[in-house]
Design a protein around this motif. Structure first.
Motif, PDB file in Angstrom:
ATOM      1  N   ALA A  10       0.831  -1.207   0.000  1.00 54.80           N
ATOM      2  CA  ALA A  10       0.000   0.000   0.000  1.00 54.80           C
ATOM      3  C   ALA A  10       0.863   1.254   0.000  1.00 54.80           C
ATOM      4  O   ALA A  10       0.566   2.231  -0.694  1.00 54.80           O
ATOM      5  N   PHE A  11       1.947   1.241   0.764  1.00 56.36           N
ATOM      6  CA  PHE A  11       2.840   2.394   0.838  1.00 56.36           C
ATOM      7  C   PHE A  11       3.456   2.692  -0.521  1.00 56.36           C
ATOM      8  O   PHE A  11       3.435   3.829  -0.994  1.00 56.36           O
ATOM      9  N   PHE A  12       4.012   1.670  -1.173  1.00 60.85           N
ATOM     10  CA  PHE A  12       4.671   1.903  -2.450  1.00 60.85           C
ATOM     11  C   PHE A  12       3.681   2.168  -3.578  1.00 60.85           C
ATOM     12  O   PHE A  12       3.985   2.913  -4.510  1.00 60.85           O
ATOM     13  N   ALA A  13       2.474   1.602  -3.510  1.00 58.36           N
ATOM     14  CA  ALA A  13       1.453   1.917  -4.513  1.00 58.36           C
ATOM     15  C   ALA A  13       1.030   3.380  -4.400  1.00 58.36           C
ATOM     16  O   ALA A  13       0.894   4.079  -5.411  1.00 58.36           O
ATOM     17  N   ASP A  14       0.845   3.848  -3.169  1.00 61.31           N
ATOM     18  CA  ASP A  14       0.468   5.248  -2.951  1.00 61.31           C
ATOM     19  C   ASP A  14       1.581   6.183  -3.379  1.00 61.31           C
ATOM     20  O   ASP A  14       1.349   7.191  -4.057  1.00 61.31           O
ATOM     21  N   MET A  15       2.805   5.858  -2.998  1.00 58.90           N
ATOM     22  CA  MET A  15       3.954   6.691  -3.360  1.00 58.90           C
ATOM     23  C   MET A  15       4.149   6.705  -4.879  1.00 58.90           C
ATOM     24  O   MET A  15       4.414   7.763  -5.465  1.00 58.90           O
ATOM     25  N   SER A  16       4.004   5.569  -5.534  1.00 58.47           N
ATOM     26  CA  SER A  16       4.181   5.491  -6.988  1.00 58.47           C
ATOM     27  C   SER A  16       3.134   6.321  -7.723  1.00 58.47           C
ATOM     28  O   SER A  16       3.444   6.985  -8.719  1.00 58.47           O
ATOM     29  N   TRP A  17       1.885   6.262  -7.249  1.00 59.27           N
ATOM     30  CA  TRP A  17       0.817   7.040  -7.882  1.00 59.27           C
ATOM     31  C   TRP A  17       1.177   8.525  -7.862  1.00 59.27           C
ATOM     32  O   TRP A  17       1.033   9.226  -8.848  1.00 59.27           O
ATOM     33  N   ARG A  18       1.653   9.000  -6.719  1.00 58.80           N
ATOM     34  CA  ARG A  18       1.935  10.428  -6.578  1.00 58.80           C
ATOM     35  C   ARG A  18       3.207  10.854  -7.314  1.00 58.80           C
ATOM     36  O   ARG A  18       3.311  11.993  -7.753  1.00 58.80           O
ATOM     37  N   VAL A  19       4.168   9.943  -7.461  1.00 62.94           N
ATOM     38  CA  VAL A  19       5.416  10.282  -8.150  1.00 62.94           C
ATOM     39  C   VAL A  19       5.228  10.250  -9.665  1.00 62.94           C
ATOM     40  O   VAL A  19       5.679  11.155 -10.378  1.00 62.94           O
ATOM     41  N   PHE A  20       4.538   9.220 -10.170  1.00 63.78           N
ATOM     42  CA  PHE A  20       4.428   9.054 -11.610  1.00 63.78           C
ATOM     43  C   PHE A  20       3.239   9.780 -12.228  1.00 63.78           C
ATOM     44  O   PHE A  20       3.178   9.942 -13.441  1.00 63.78           O
ATOM     45  N   LEU A  21       2.285  10.201 -11.424  1.00 61.05           N
ATOM     46  CA  LEU A  21       1.133  10.961 -11.925  1.00 61.05           C
ATOM     47  C   LEU A  21       0.984  12.265 -11.134  1.00 61.05           C
ATOM     48  O   LEU A  21      -0.025  12.485 -10.464  1.00 61.05           O
ATOM     49  N   PRO A  22       1.968  13.151 -11.196  1.00 65.35           N
ATOM     50  CA  PRO A  22       1.881  14.384 -10.409  1.00 65.35           C
ATOM     51  C   PRO A  22       0.790  15.300 -10.961  1.00 65.35           C
ATOM     52  O   PRO A  22       0.553  15.357 -12.162  1.00 65.35           O
ATOM     53  N   GLY A  23       0.125  15.988 -10.068  1.00 65.65           N
ATOM     54  CA  GLY A  23      -0.912  16.920 -10.477  1.00 65.65           C
ATOM     55  C   GLY A  23      -2.266  16.286 -10.708  1.00 65.65           C
ATOM     56  O   GLY A  23      -3.243  16.978 -10.916  1.00 65.65           O
ATOM     57  N   MET A  24      -2.316  14.968 -10.698  1.00 71.22           N
ATOM     58  CA  MET A  24      -3.589  14.253 -10.890  1.00 71.22           C
ATOM     59  C   MET A  24      -4.235  14.019  -9.531  1.00 71.22           C
ATOM     60  O   MET A  24      -3.535  13.856  -8.543  1.00 71.22           O
ATOM     61  N   PRO A  25      -5.558  13.991  -9.472  1.00 74.21           N
ATOM     62  CA  PRO A  25      -6.203  13.586  -8.213  1.00 74.21           C
ATOM     63  C   PRO A  25      -5.799  12.154  -7.877  1.00 74.21           C
ATOM     64  O   PRO A  25      -5.639  11.322  -8.770  1.00 74.21           O
ATOM     65  N   TYR A  26      -5.621  11.889  -6.609  1.00 72.92           N
ATOM     66  CA  TYR A  26      -5.100  10.593  -6.208  1.00 72.92           C
ATOM     67  C   TYR A  26      -5.915  10.031  -5.043  1.00 72.92           C
ATOM     68  O   TYR A  26      -6.369  10.763  -4.186  1.00 72.92           O
ATOM     69  N   PRO A  27      -6.092   8.716  -5.047  1.00 73.21           N
ATOM     70  CA  PRO A  27      -6.674   8.102  -3.849  1.00 73.21           C
ATOM     71  C   PRO A  27      -5.567   7.904  -2.819  1.00 73.21           C
ATOM     72  O   PRO A  27      -4.415   7.670  -3.163  1.00 73.21           O
ATOM     73  N   GLN A  28      -5.911   8.010  -1.562  1.00 75.94           N
ATOM     74  CA  GLN A  28      -4.941   7.786  -0.499  1.00 75.94           C
ATOM     75  C   GLN A  28      -4.940   6.293  -0.184  1.00 75.94           C
ATOM     76  O   GLN A  28      -5.588   5.843   0.750  1.00 75.94           O
ATOM     77  N   LEU A  29      -4.205   5.535  -0.954  1.00 72.78           N
ATOM     78  CA  LEU A  29      -4.222   4.081  -0.819  1.00 72.78           C
ATOM     79  C   LEU A  29      -3.716   3.637   0.543  1.00 72.78           C
ATOM     80  O   LEU A  29      -4.272   2.712   1.146  1.00 72.78           O
ATOM     81  N   PHE A  30      -2.704   4.282   1.052  1.00 71.44           N
ATOM     82  CA  PHE A  30      -2.168   3.878   2.357  1.00 71.44           C
ATOM     83  C   PHE A  30      -3.143   4.221   3.474  1.00 71.44           C
ATOM     84  O   PHE A  30      -3.310   3.453   4.418  1.00 71.44           O
ATOM     85  N   VAL A  31      -3.806   5.355   3.386  1.00 72.40           N
ATOM     86  CA  VAL A  31      -4.795   5.728   4.402  1.00 72.40           C
ATOM     87  C   VAL A  31      -5.968   4.750   4.371  1.00 72.40           C
ATOM     88  O   VAL A  31      -6.478   4.347   5.424  1.00 72.40           O
ATOM     89  N   LEU A  32      -6.390   4.347   3.185  1.00 70.43           N
ATOM     90  CA  LEU A  32      -7.472   3.359   3.082  1.00 70.43           C
ATOM     91  C   LEU A  32      -7.048   2.017   3.669  1.00 70.43           C
ATOM     92  O   LEU A  32      -7.830   1.339   4.339  1.00 70.43           O
TER      93      LEU A  32
END
Length: 162
Positions: A10-32
């Motif tokens: 969950a940590f790396f999925a959340d971090m990857s989403w934010r690093v590779f898709l900057p500026g896009m709305p993101y789900p907080q996978l780790f918080v979920l």
């Protein structure tokens, strides 16, 4: 072992989403993931993982150190204190709880982030990302709960495999 593997994924999925898709709305996978684990277990590994992962998050994202640690630890402790295990059986309550948690964590993160700057802050997309991201969290959390749901049910006479 399953708890630690889920934390890392969950940590790396959340971090990857934010690093590779900057500026896009993101789900907080780790918080979920934290919300789901905090509602399902009573051990102290989840608050510890929330604190350590928050410190790692802040170190990796160059944020205010221990900012996410405190927010995520507070989230876990509140969910465990509320003991809403019964409420997690229904999709509508999963949706509403994920929406409330998402608004709370995102709102607190925005307040703490804005407190670092003077009052003259450039125009940002905070509210747009807050609303869209909270909606993504609320839609994604019931799906994750259904995927992670065990096929064994508890009864008066022990567990029953379905």
């Amino acid at each position: 072992m399953n708890l630690y593997l889920g934390c890392i994924l969950a940590f790396f999925a959340d971090m990857s989403w934010r690093v590779f898709l900057p500026g896009m709305p993101y789900p907080q996978l780790f918080v979920l993931w934290l919300l789901w684990e905090a509602s399902g277990t009573d051990d102290y590994a989840v608050p510890t993982l929330a604190f350590v992962a928050g410190a790692a998050w802040d170190a990796g994202r160059h944020g205010i150190f221990l900012h996410h640690s405190l927010v995520w630890l507070l989230l876990v402790l509140i969910v465990r204190r509320m003991n809403l295990k019964v409420w997690f059986e229904y999709t509508i309550t999963q949706f509403l709880l994920a929406l409330a948690v998402s608004f709370a964590t995102r709102g607190l993160a925005i307040v703490l982030w804005l407190s670092r700057f003077s009052t003259d802050v450039a125009k940002t997309r905070f509210f747009e990302l807050l609303l869209i991201g909270a909606g993504l969290d609320a839609l994604l959390f019931p799906v994750l709960c259904r995927l992670g749901q065990s096929q064994t049910k508890r009864s008066l006479f022990g567990t029953v495999g379905l």
